[in-house]
Design a protein around this motif. Structure first.
Motif, PDB file in Angstrom:
ATOM      1  N   GLY A  97       0.783  -1.233   0.000  1.00 61.77           N
ATOM      2  CA  GLY A  97       0.000   0.000   0.000  1.00 61.77           C
ATOM      3  C   GLY A  97       0.808   1.271   0.000  1.00 61.77           C
ATOM      4  N   VAL A  98       2.155   1.173  -0.005  1.00 59.39           N
ATOM      5  CA  VAL A  98       2.977   2.388   0.023  1.00 59.39           C
ATOM      6  C   VAL A  98       3.057   3.022  -1.364  1.00 59.39           C
ATOM      7  CG1 VAL A  98       5.299   3.296   0.401  1.00 59.39           C
ATOM      8  CG2 VAL A  98       4.334   1.661   2.010  1.00 59.39           C
ATOM      9  N   PHE A  99       3.301   2.186  -2.394  1.00 54.82           N
ATOM     10  CA  PHE A  99       3.531   2.709  -3.730  1.00 54.82           C
ATOM     11  C   PHE A  99       2.333   2.470  -4.640  1.00 54.82           C
ATOM     12  CE2 PHE A  99       7.461   3.672  -2.224  1.00 54.82           C
ATOM     13  CZ  PHE A  99       8.288   2.584  -1.942  1.00 54.82           C
ATOM     14  N   ASP A 100       2.153   3.332  -5.638  1.00 54.46           N
ATOM     15  CA  ASP A 100       1.039   3.248  -6.574  1.00 54.46           C
ATOM     16  C   ASP A 100       1.551   2.787  -7.937  1.00 54.46           C
ATOM     17  OD1 ASP A 100      -1.830   5.464  -7.045  1.00 54.46           O
ATOM     18  OD2 ASP A 100      -1.500   3.356  -7.541  1.00 54.46           O
ATOM     19  N   TYR A 101       0.639   2.172  -8.700  1.00 54.31           N
ATOM     20  CA  TYR A 101       0.996   1.693 -10.028  1.00 54.31           C
ATOM     21  C   TYR A 101       1.516   2.835 -10.907  1.00 54.31           C
ATOM     22  CZ  TYR A 101      -1.683  -2.595  -9.176  1.00 54.31           C
ATOM     23  OH  TYR A 101      -2.157  -3.773  -8.691  1.00 54.31           O
ATOM     24  N   GLY A 102       2.531   2.530 -11.717  1.00 54.62           N
ATOM     25  CA  GLY A 102       2.999   3.449 -12.752  1.00 54.62           C
ATOM     26  C   GLY A 102       3.639   4.714 -12.242  1.00 54.62           C
ATOM     27  N   GLU A 103       3.902   4.836 -10.944  1.00 56.59           N
ATOM     28  CA  GLU A 103       4.462   6.064 -10.382  1.00 56.59           C
ATOM     29  C   GLU A 103       5.970   5.908 -10.141  1.00 56.59           C
ATOM     30  OE1 GLU A 103       1.032   8.047 -10.745  1.00 56.59           O
ATOM     31  OE2 GLU A 103       2.892   8.925  -9.971  1.00 56.59           O
ATOM     32  N   THR A 104       6.681   7.050 -10.160  1.00 58.71           N
ATOM     33  CA  THR A 104       8.131   7.064  -9.950  1.00 58.71           C
ATOM     34  C   THR A 104       8.444   7.495  -8.518  1.00 58.71           C
ATOM     35  OG1 THR A 104       8.573   7.535 -12.278  1.00 58.71           O
ATOM     36  CG2 THR A 104      10.324   8.074 -10.709  1.00 58.71           C
ATOM     37  N   TYR A 105       9.452   6.861  -7.905  1.00 59.51           N
ATOM     38  CA  TYR A 105       9.840   7.155  -6.532  1.00 59.51           C
ATOM     39  C   TYR A 105      11.374   7.211  -6.429  1.00 59.51           C
ATOM     40  CZ  TYR A 105       5.008   5.835  -5.692  1.00 59.51           C
ATOM     41  OH  TYR A 105       3.650   5.763  -5.731  1.00 59.51           O
ATOM     42  N   TYR A 106      11.855   7.800  -5.339  1.00 57.86           N
ATOM     43  CA  TYR A 106      13.293   7.935  -5.084  1.00 57.86           C
ATOM     44  C   TYR A 106      13.608   7.333  -3.721  1.00 57.86           C
ATOM     45  CZ  TYR A 106      13.074  11.233  -8.957  1.00 57.86           C
ATOM     46  OH  TYR A 106      12.868  11.807 -10.189  1.00 57.86           O
ATOM     47  N   TRP A 107      14.867   6.824  -3.558  1.00 61.61           N
ATOM     48  CA  TRP A 107      15.216   6.219  -2.281  1.00 61.61           C
ATOM     49  C   TRP A 107      16.708   6.358  -1.979  1.00 61.61           C
ATOM     50  CZ3 TRP A 107      18.134   1.510  -1.541  1.00 61.61           C
ATOM     51  CH2 TRP A 107      18.560   0.896  -2.725  1.00 61.61           C
ATOM     52  N   HIS A 108      17.022   6.284  -0.698  1.00 64.25           N
ATOM     53  CA  HIS A 108      18.410   6.213  -0.245  1.00 64.25           C
ATOM     54  C   HIS A 108      18.423   5.532   1.128  1.00 64.25           C
ATOM     55  CE1 HIS A 108      18.237  10.445   1.909  1.00 64.25           C
ATOM     56  NE2 HIS A 108      17.404   9.585   2.437  1.00 64.25           N
ATOM     57  N   TRP A 118      26.997   7.034  12.096  1.00 65.24           N
ATOM     58  CA  TRP A 118      26.286   6.814  10.833  1.00 65.24           C
ATOM     59  C   TRP A 118      27.206   7.094   9.646  1.00 65.24           C
ATOM     60  CZ3 TRP A 118      21.793   4.466  10.261  1.00 65.24           C
ATOM     61  CH2 TRP A 118      20.875   4.474  11.309  1.00 65.24           C
ATOM     62  N   SER A 119      26.993   6.314   8.593  1.00 67.58           N
ATOM     63  CA  SER A 119      27.624   6.639   7.306  1.00 67.58           C
ATOM     64  C   SER A 119      26.874   7.797   6.675  1.00 67.58           C
ATOM     65  CB  SER A 119      27.546   5.432   6.370  1.00 67.58           C
ATOM     66  OG  SER A 119      26.200   5.237   5.935  1.00 67.58           O
ATOM     67  N   ALA A 120      27.387   8.310   5.572  1.00 67.04           N
ATOM     68  CA  ALA A 120      26.616   9.256   4.772  1.00 67.04           C
ATOM     69  C   ALA A 120      25.466   8.497   4.108  1.00 67.04           C
ATOM     70  CB  ALA A 120      27.507   9.894   3.703  1.00 67.04           C
ATOM     71  N   TRP A 121      24.387   9.217   3.732  1.00 70.99           N
ATOM     72  CA  TRP A 121      23.290   8.593   2.992  1.00 70.99           C
ATOM     73  C   TRP A 121      23.823   8.147   1.624  1.00 70.99           C
ATOM     74  CZ3 TRP A 121      18.625   7.421   4.990  1.00 70.99           C
ATOM     75  CH2 TRP A 121      18.210   8.105   6.133  1.00 70.99           C
ATOM     76  N   SER A 122      23.322   7.038   1.132  1.00 70.68           N
ATOM     77  CA  SER A 122      23.690   6.602  -0.218  1.00 70.68           C
ATOM     78  C   SER A 122      23.195   7.624  -1.236  1.00 70.68           C
ATOM     79  CB  SER A 122      23.073   5.234  -0.524  1.00 70.68           C
ATOM     80  OG  SER A 122      21.657   5.314  -0.514  1.00 70.68           O
ATOM     81  N   ALA A 123      23.834   7.664  -2.409  1.00 68.14           N
ATOM     82  CA  ALA A 123      23.390   8.574  -3.467  1.00 68.14           C
ATOM     83  C   ALA A 123      21.980   8.163  -3.909  1.00 68.14           C
ATOM     84  CB  ALA A 123      24.348   8.517  -4.658  1.00 68.14           C
ATOM     85  N   GLU A 124      21.085   9.120  -3.979  1.00 67.13           N
ATOM     86  CA  GLU A 124      19.684   8.847  -4.308  1.00 67.13           C
ATOM     87  C   GLU A 124      19.546   8.233  -5.702  1.00 67.13           C
ATOM     88  OE1 GLU A 124      17.038  12.138  -5.672  1.00 67.13           O
ATOM     89  OE2 GLU A 124      16.029  11.731  -3.769  1.00 67.13           O
ATOM     90  N   THR A 125      18.676   7.212  -5.826  1.00 66.35           N
ATOM     91  CA  THR A 125      18.344   6.638  -7.136  1.00 66.35           C
ATOM     92  C   THR A 125      16.833   6.553  -7.260  1.00 66.35           C
ATOM     93  OG1 THR A 125      18.499   4.400  -6.243  1.00 66.35           O
ATOM     94  CG2 THR A 125      20.486   5.303  -7.277  1.00 66.35           C
ATOM     95  N   SER A 126      16.341   6.363  -8.483  1.00 66.65           N
ATOM     96  CA  SER A 126      14.896   6.349  -8.730  1.00 66.65           C
ATOM     97  C   SER A 126      14.467   5.022  -9.337  1.00 66.65           C
ATOM     98  CB  SER A 126      14.507   7.490  -9.676  1.00 66.65           C
ATOM     99  OG  SER A 126      15.001   7.248 -10.981  1.00 66.65           O
ATOM    100  N   PHE A 127      13.164   4.752  -9.266  1.00 68.73           N
ATOM    101  CA  PHE A 127      12.588   3.572  -9.905  1.00 68.73           C
ATOM    102  C   PHE A 127      11.118   3.868 -10.187  1.00 68.73           C
ATOM    103  CE2 PHE A 127      11.792   3.207  -5.429  1.00 68.73           C
ATOM    104  CZ  PHE A 127      10.508   2.696  -5.333  1.00 68.73           C
ATOM    105  N   THR A 128      10.530   3.126 -11.112  1.00 66.40           N
ATOM    106  CA  THR A 128       9.132   3.306 -11.484  1.00 66.40           C
ATOM    107  C   THR A 128       8.400   1.983 -11.327  1.00 66.40           C
ATOM    108  OG1 THR A 128       9.705   5.031 -13.074  1.00 66.40           O
ATOM    109  CG2 THR A 128       7.524   4.014 -13.295  1.00 66.40           C
ATOM    110  N   VAL A 129       7.253   2.003 -10.614  1.00 62.33           N
ATOM    111  CA  VAL A 129       6.466   0.799 -10.354  1.00 62.33           C
ATOM    112  C   VAL A 129       5.734   0.370 -11.629  1.00 62.33           C
ATOM    113  CG1 VAL A 129       4.631  -0.194  -8.909  1.00 62.33           C
ATOM    114  CG2 VAL A 129       6.192   1.515  -7.968  1.00 62.33           C
ATOM    115  N   ILE A 130       5.513  -0.925 -11.767  1.00 62.87           N
ATOM    116  CA  ILE A 130       4.815  -1.451 -12.943  1.00 62.87           C
ATOM    117  C   ILE A 130       3.434  -0.812 -13.088  1.00 62.87           C
ATOM    118  CG2 ILE A 130       5.983  -3.681 -12.863  1.00 62.87           C
ATOM    119  CD1 ILE A 130       3.468  -4.829 -11.547  1.00 62.87           C
TER     120      ILE A 130
END
Length: 695
Positions: A97-108, A118-130
């Motif tokens: 229920g977090v992500f919606d179909y066909g939408e793009t999101y970013y994460w680190h 703590w380490s530094a945050w990883s470099a942000e990357t994106s992905f798109t749900v089916i």
């Protein structure tokens, strides 16, 4: 030979110095993680995807934290945050229920080592749900393609619902069969004007669809169907198939029915009037299978009727219309047609009209309590009137008028309600109301009336005005006492005693303890001893005094009478301090800043340093700071003890401080090592000289 021995002694001295002067190693944070899966810009990511980073570098992982955001969001308010998860794992999942179909999101993400860094945050990357897939194309099952002699009524059946997402949790649920749409036409491939179009049908899904009343005998028809899933996606239409109807028995017309009741032009008809038509007349062997009833708001307007029963096998010669369909004092038009057991239809009956009776307002109520002219009435009286009565209450069972609202008004001038002292407005449908405190004064004559509203929005006339006079009261005196006026927060309980007079004429007591806590008594809920207890859990935001207020009310003083008392609240002290700089050095000033709470309730501050130094304050410096130097590096302990005034007790706070040596090493140890080395060197030289001299 002497030179060789001297060199050997020097080498041994250097080795000794190296052995006793180790550098202090500091654990470094783990390296910045690298997002591994999904790769940056990945598409068609499934709902159950696991997010992965490359193996951690530079130490031992103790915990991780993962965050996701939308393109327009931020990590300050992320779409989802795992929080601190104690794990060494390099992967993470998220709840449905977090992500919606066909939408793009970013994460680190970031990782913590076993030292809490703590380490530094990883470099942000994106992905798109089916993108959510539509259902699979259904398949026509029955009748067989090209079937002939198909009997009426025709039964259509298609394959079961299938969907690529029906077995996979997406957005927290599986796709299910939500609706179907069936179409029949007489021209292959042309569904612009189909003979049958169910539209979005939620009842008839894949079990089959019975076609009643629309198809003719000896005619070829073409049909298809499509399915809709719970996400709103439609499948493709099924491949078209055809069938040809046959002749069941010799076709005979069904006799046109005749409208019986209401008769044409009838007036004063009840809103729940049933429609009734003549008995069924058809060919021998055929029975009355169904009827179809229609009601219109204007003559002949049946393309968009007000009501259409559809094909109804349950309402053959009469039908009760839905409650609330017909409105009072309006004219309606209706007709009906019959279907026999072969599916043949009669012609529509001749249209007739009727007019619904006019709705009447409720009867005016009558004031019952207080009796007209009554004296000695309380200043918050209960006004009562007769029960609701309406001429339309029992005449129409489907649209029985009911009591939906009342309006009560009280004034000081007979017959004048432009500025009443009390007006309930459109209030709940009751036959009594309590006038709230504060509206009426003691020893005053008032006039009042009431009206009722029915479920059609009609108001009755106001009741005939009656009067009453409130009893005379004296203005009360608010007074209270406390068993203690100085307390410790969170410990002491204060008992407040009400001494207000005259108690018998007071309607309510309102306590405000000054810290946001309120309590109200009525004459019925006031404790017999007039006492209430309260505990203060914290000091005031400013100062140390809370003001307690008691307000007593009666009709002689509508705004109430007030008494106040101040309670001084102390707090048990809690010791604390901060240290600067963060990395102190031996021989340098270190600043300790007192952060102890409840400073105004502290009698003294005692500082104790583990090198034997102490200092005591009885008056805290304005900046609350003290400085101290440690001559030697290493771990030192500093303790602050604060002692509260009176019986407030004391509190201790100690902190361990790592103090570096003067040169960045442990200076004292280094000097000892140098001294030992020098002694060794001198001893070696003396030895060599004596040996040489002895020769």
């Amino acid at each position: 030979m002497v030179k060789v021995r001297l060199v050997a002694v020097l080498i041994l001295s250097i080795m000794l110095l190296s052995a006793i002067m180790p550098q202090l190693a500091v654990a470094a944070p783990l390296a910045q993680p690298v997002n591994y899966s999904p790769v940056n810009g990945a598409t068609e990511i499934g709902p159950g995807h696991t997010f992965v980073v490359a193996p951690f570098v530079g130490g031992t992982a103790y915990a991780t934290q993962w965050q996701w955001r939308t393109p327009t969001g931020s990590y300050a308010l992320p779409l989802y945050d795992t929080g601190i998860v104690v794990t060494e794992s390099t992967d993470a999942t998220y709840p449905p229920g977090v992500f919606d179909y066909g939408e793009t999101y970013y994460w680190h993400m970031r990782v913590m080592n076993d030292q809490g860094e703590w380490s530094a945050w990883s470099a942000e990357t994106s992905f798109t749900v089916i993108v959510n897939s539509p259902p699979s194309q259904p398949e026509n099952f029955e009748p067989d393609d090209g079937a002939t002699g198909v009997w009426l009524p025709v039964f259509l059946e298609a394959s079961e619902f299938r969907d690529p997402n029906a077995e996979e949790l997406v957005l927290g649920e599986k796709d299910t069969h939500a609706a179907s749409q069936w179409q029949i036409t007489t021209t292959a491939g042309n569904y612009a004007s189909p003979v049958v179009d169910t539209g979005r049908e939620t009842d008839v899904l894949t079990s089959g669809y019975v076609v009643l009343g629309y198809l003719s005998e000896n005619t070829t028809y073409y049909w298809h169907v499509r399915y809709q899933d719970s996400y709103g996606n439609w499948s493709a239409w099924s491949d078209e198939t055809s069938f040809t109807t046959g002749t069941t028995i010799e076709y005979v017309d069904v006799q046109q029915p005749v409208n019986i009741s209401p008769f044409n032009g009838a007036d004063g008809i009840s809103p729940d009037q049933k429609l009734r038509a003549s008995a069924f007349v058809g060919s021998e062997g055929r029975t009355h299978y169904a009827s179809r009833w229609q009601v219109a708001s204007s003559a002949g307007a049946y393309s968009s009727p007000l009501y259409d029963s559809g094909i109804s096998p349950d309402n053959l010669v009469d039908i009760a219309l839905p409650a609330g369909l017909l409105d009072y004092d309006k004219t309606y038009f209706w007709h009906v047609k019959y279907q026999d057991s072969t599916g043949a239809w009669s012609a529509w009956s001749e249209e007739t009209s009727f007019t619904v009776v006019e709705n009447l307002p409720p009867s005016s109520p009558r004031n019952t309590e207080p009796l007209d002219g009554k004296t000695g009435v309380e200043t918050n009286p209960v006004l009562t009137a007769t029960e609701f009565s309406d001429p339309d209450m029992s005449a129409y069972t489907a649209l029985t008028d009911s009591h939906t609202a009342s309006q009560w008004q009280v004034t000081t001038t007979a017959g004048v309600y432009t500025s009443p002292v009390f007006d309930s407005g459109v209030a709940s449908p009751t036959t009594s109301v309590t006038v709230p405190k504060g509206h009426l004064q003691a020893g005053t004559t008032y006039y009042w009336h009431v009206r009722y509203q029915d479920s059609r929005g009609n108001w009755s006339g106001y009741s005939e005005e009656t009067s009453f006079t409130t009893k005379a009261l004296s203005v009360p005196v608010a007074s209270f006492a406390a068993d203690k006026t100085e307390v410790v927060a969170g410990r002491d309980l204060v008992t407040f005693s009400d001494n207000s007079t005259p108690a018998a004429e007071i309607d309510s007591w309102s306590w405000d303890f000054g810290d946001g806590t309120l309590e109200t008594w009525t004459a019925d809920t006031r404790p017999p001893n007039g006492r209430v207890t309260h505990k203060y859990t914290e000091k005031p935001a400013t100062g140390d005094v809370y003001t307690v207020t008691l307000t007593v009310y009666n009709g002689a003083a509508a705004a109430g009478v007030v008494d106040t008392l101040e309670i001084t609240v102390h707090a048990s002290p809690v010791a604390g301090f901060t240290v600067t700089p963060a990395a102190p050095k031996a021989g340098k000033d270190i600043t300790f800043t007192d952060t102890s709470s409840a400073a105004t309730d502290i009698q003294s501050w005692v500082w104790l340093f583990d090198d034997g130094a102490t200092e005591t304050w009885t008056t805290r410096p304005e900046n609350g700071q003290i400085t101290h130097k440690f001559k030697k590096g290493g771990e030192h302990t500093v303790t602050l003890t604060v002692i509260g005034k009176g019986d407030l007790g004391e509190s201790n706070y100690n902190k361990k401080i790592n103090v570096a040596g003067g040169g960045g090493f442990q200076f004292g140890l280094w000097m000892v090592a140098v001294g030992v080395g020098v002694v060794v060197v001198i001893a070696g030289v003396v030895y060599l000289l004596r040996a040489r001299k002895g020769k």
